[in-house]
Design an enzyme around this catalytic site. Structure first.
Site, PDB file in Angstrom:
ATOM      1  N   GLU A  61       0.815  -1.215   0.000  1.00  0.00           N
ATOM      2  CA  GLU A  61       0.000   0.000   0.000  1.00  0.00           C
ATOM      3  C   GLU A  61       0.840   1.252   0.000  1.00  0.00           C
ATOM      4  OE1 GLU A  61      -0.668  -2.556   1.818  1.00  0.00           O
ATOM      5  OE2 GLU A  61      -2.641  -3.141   1.123  1.00  0.00           O
ATOM      6  N   HIS A 108     -10.420  -5.484  10.133  1.00  0.00           N
ATOM      7  CA  HIS A 108     -11.065  -5.232   8.854  1.00  0.00           C
ATOM      8  C   HIS A 108     -12.340  -4.437   9.022  1.00  0.00           C
ATOM      9  CE1 HIS A 108      -8.321  -8.491   7.965  1.00  0.00           C
ATOM     10  NE2 HIS A 108      -8.416  -8.157   6.708  1.00  0.00           N
TER      11      HIS A 108
END
Lengths: 438, 407
Positions: A174, A243
């Site tokens: 990322e 998450h």
């Protein structure tokens, strides 16, 4: 990180249908919208008209001198053509009564046929595809966006259409691919960077904060960073703590970026297009549970104003400010509240940075009570900032302290029952409204 | 790990014997100056000749040096040094003297369309890209005239029209940005490359390897240049890095090792890297070779800084003054060029002295001009936040005094 979500859960709207026993005054614009959503009628007109609710006609100009130029940035609304939608713009309560009679008819009268029905992720895809067609500088990068079609199918089919150079499958890094997107944006490309889950973008925080937000400023205006950073966040169905993160609270103090949160297919497509066209870096927050929402949206091209809030349901007694998934919890609670005789005004703030204090302010001046319902954590969340902003700017107009309902300050647990208690539920919203309206 | 305690002596060309400090354990000697007929160490050679190695013969001196003055750069850094000490420059100030050959040589080997991105030690790279002295000093002193309107400071010099992308404070964060620049060049099908400069300290960052992977995977025309000045602030390279041979870290990406104190070597290396990158993909500029040619290439420039890491670092706690002066005597890039010019009769002593005087005057004039330029207006605090007005309001400390809409 790889997982494919197939959400069969849809927010159940059938419970919110207009029923003859409920006063039409309470229900007209909102009920029409809800009904339209189910019946797929001229809902497009209603939905869009509501989002161009013109507060200027309703109340006196606000205290803070917001620039008048804002009025030029209205939504481009597809002309639904129905009288009901035009009269909704005024929003006067008497006109609402007239609309009520029309409301039940509109759903049965044939749809104007100017819209098409789709799910939220398809709306995002449509917006993205239209922008990529329009401007060859737009490219998408993210994990599994290309051949796989996107873990939430937002980029499905784009790789086949536009090729590997414009829809880029990145490795799982990322930090690096966010940095690459920003570097490419410095030269004039317009990348749309997807985080498979917003939580993963924490790895790219340095790039987003230091480079994305600050480069325009520290270079004295030489470089613009027209990136869009998007991804799903929020509490899903038992996804676990890592998450289920809400990153809007972490990003909100980064100077130089804009943040928007979409909640319906209509504003998803509109905000996606606006974000891509914006010269500023925009972070578009989607929600894992909202991808399968179905709505009819206009065929014509439209974009939504990035800095504008959406009036979901006009009301008189209390202003409820919300965004993203909590909008639906609020609307569910609103049904109960309406049954109990309250008239809440529900505003989907949409723009998380900057806040649309114009719409919010006008609403506060009308109702004098504010309830903020959000999914962020209590500490340092969007609600905390919004509470401060409202208190500072509209303190004299408040009859009661601003109340903020947010998620608990805990990592989201896996167990279903615990997870339910972490986020705000409609019953809590009803209780809070009752408490505020005493 | 007990370091070996040896003393090392080198003898320079004019007979001076320098004893290197015992602190310098792992380095058996500083790499000798590169001479024209000596081969460079290869990486991944596999016994086969290097695929089109850089030309080392027939380097003409005349006209090979860049139009700008290599003498300008150290003079500027010394001026910045004294300005910092007189508190006109505040915060962080990272000086580049000792490493000028890198900036000068790189400029000589590439064009203005090739992008350069570097870290916070960017003063000389900015000047090399065509930045004005006055702009540089104004920015350092926080004046309006500065290249970033005084809002960036020492670590944020940018020059968009010369494809100089800065100027970044966080170690290693510019590496993905640089690969993004290369991506944009590939996307727009320009025949240009991006030079992504970072230091030996940043060579241990994860983002380097992430970006390297993507660059090699997507065949980006990126040239990752490690300016190895042997110290990551106060830490010598052998202490944080298991493998200080940074050019070998590319694995599937060829690496090139260059003597960064020799301006002509740097120039040739950059030229070669550019050609290679355009054809074959990324390259680490610390010379090397691989079997499947990639476009990306990694270059390590073996260089040295005389000053400390920044102005707040005296530069003597982790190395001795003898070492610094030793390097200055043996490997100083400016001295080397001077000797070449004199020995090849391109310039006389007097001409060089005159150039030095001119440069000194130029720098002094620029400093004086910068000192007089105005400080930014208070309204400048809020400009360049967003590109287009999005109605964001900003307030003074008490929310009443200053109210402005961010532009």
């Amino acid at each position: 990180h790889k997982y494919l979500f197939i959400f069969t859960e849809e927010i159940n709207f059938t419970a919110i249908l207009t029923s003859p026993s409920i006063s039409p005054l309470r229900h007209s614009p909102w009920g029409k919208k809800m009904a339209a959503r189910i019946h797929g009628g001229a809902g497009a007109g209603a939905a869009t008209a509501l989002s161009t609710f013109n507060p200027k006609k309703l109340v006196a100009p606000s205290r803070t001198n917001l620039p008048a130029a804002r009025s030029s940035k209205r939504c481009i609304v597809a002309a639904a053509g129905s009288d009901a939608s035009k009269s909704l713009r005024v929003g006067h309560s008497q006109k609402l009564i007239a609309n009520a009679a029309v409301a039940t008819k509109a759903e049965t009268s044939a749809t104007t046929g100017t819209g098409h029905e789709l799910l939220l992720f398809e709306a995002l895809q449509e917006g993205l595809e239209e922008e990529m067609d329009r401007d060859p500088h737009v490219c998408v990068m993210g994990e599994d966006v290309g051949h796989y079609g996107g873990s939430y199918k937002v980029t499905k089919g784009l790789a086949d259409k536009f090729g590997d150079l414009r829809v880029l499958d990145t490795p799982i890094c990322e930090n690096a691919f966010t940095g690459m997107g920003i570097g490419a944006a410095m030269t004039g490309l317009r990348p749309v960077i997807e985080g498979m889950n917003m939580g993963f973008l924490l790895l790219a925080f340095n790039q987003i904060s230091n480079n994305c937000g600050m480069l325009h400023y520290t270079s004295g205006g030489q470089f613009t960073i027209p990136v869009v950073i998007r991804g799903p966040g929020g509490v899903g169905r038992q996804l676990g703590a890592e998450h289920s993160q809400r990153l809007e609270s972490y990003f909100q103090s980064i100077p130089g970026i804009q943040m928007v949160a979409c909640s319906t297919p209509y504003n998803a497509k509109g905000l996606m297009k606006a974000a891509i066209r914006s010269e500023n870096p925009v972070i578009l927050f989607e929600h894992v549970l909202l991808y399968n929402l179905k709505e009819k949206i206009p065929d014509e091209e439209y974009i939504c104003n990035l800095e504008e809030a959406e009036m979901v349901r006009p009301g008189e007694h209390i202003t409820i400010l919300t965004y993203s998934r909590m909008r639906y919890h609020v609307m569910q609670a609103a049904k109960t509240l309406v049954n109990k005789g309250y008239d809440p005004e529900v505003i989907d703030i949409r723009s998380l940075k900057p806040f649309d204090l114009y719409t919010i302010g006008n609403s506060v001046k009308k109702t004098h009570r504010v309830l903020i319902v959000e999914e962020c954590m209590r500490t340092g969340g969007i609600g905390a900032s919004l509470t401060a902003a409202i208190n500072e700017n509209f303190h004299d107009y408040l009859d009661a302290p601003v109340m903020c309902l947010s998620s608990q300050d805990v990592p989201t647990p896996y167990a279903g029952t615990l997870e339910e208690w972490t986020v705000v539920q409609p019953a809590q919203i009803v209780t809070a409204v009752e408490q505020l309206c005493q | 790990l007990t370091p070996k305690k040896e003393t090392f002596q080198t003898k320079s060309e004019n007979g001076v014997i320098t004893t290197l400090s015992p602190i310098h354990h792992r380095f058996t000697s500083l790499p000798p100056p590169l001479r024209f007929d000596r081969p460079n160490p290869d990486h991944n050679r596999n016994g086969r000749p290097f695929h089109r190695p850089p030309m080392r013969r027939s380097l003409t001196l005349r006209g090979d040096l860049i139009p700008g003055d290599p003498l300008l750069l150290p003079r500027m850094e010394i001026a910045a040094n004294s300005l910092y000490k007189s508190k006109l420059i505040r915060g962080f100030c990272h000086l580049y003297d000792g490493q000028e050959a890198l900036a000068v040589g790189m400029e000589a080997g590439i064009t203005k369309e090739d992008a350069i991105i570097t870290s916070y030690r960017d003063h000389c790279t900015f000047l090399g890209r065509g930045g004005e002295l006055v702009d540089a000093f104004s920015e350092l002193m926080g004046r309006m005239r500065g290249c970033s309107n005084g809002k960036g400071g020492s670590m944020h010099f940018y020059k968009k029209d010369a494809s100089f992308y800065g100027g970044h404070g966080i170690v290693g964060a510019q590496i993905p940005l640089g690969c993004g620049l290369a991506f944009a060049q590939k996307y727009s099908k320009e025949e240009n490359v991006s030079f992504v400069l970072y230091g030996d300290g940043a060579a241990n960052q994860g983002q380097l390897f992430e970006a390297l992977n993507i660059a090699a995977l997507w065949d980006l025309p990126a040239i990752l240049v490690c300016e190895n000045n042997h110290y990551g602030m106060g830490t010598a390279t052998w202490r944080p890095a298991k493998s200080p041979a940074y050019f070998k870290r590319g694995d599937y990406v060829p690496g090139l090792k260059v003597d960064g104190m020799d301006v002509l070597a740097v120039k040739q290396a950059c030229k070669f890297a550019k050609e290679h990158a355009l054809k074959n993909g990324p390259i680490f500029l610390l010379i090397g070779k691989t079997q499947t040619p990639n476009k990306t290439i990694v270059i390590i420039m073996d260089t040295y800084r005389y000053h400390g890491h920044s102005m707040s670092d005296p530069g003597s706690t982790y190395r001795t003054r003898d070492e610094v002066s030793g390097v200055r005597q043996v490997r100083d890039p400016i001295e080397r060029v001077r000797k070449l010019l004199l020995s090849h009769d391109i310039a006389t002593e007097k001409e060089l002295k005159d150039i030095e005087k001119e440069v000194r005057k130029e720098v002094d004039d620029a400093v004086a001009q910068a000192k007089e330029s105005p400080v930014p207006e208070p309204s400048e605090l809020f400009t360049n936040m967003y590109v287009k007005d999005c109605g964001v309001e900003s307030f003074g400390a008490d929310r009443k005094e200053l109210k402005v809409t961010l532009a």
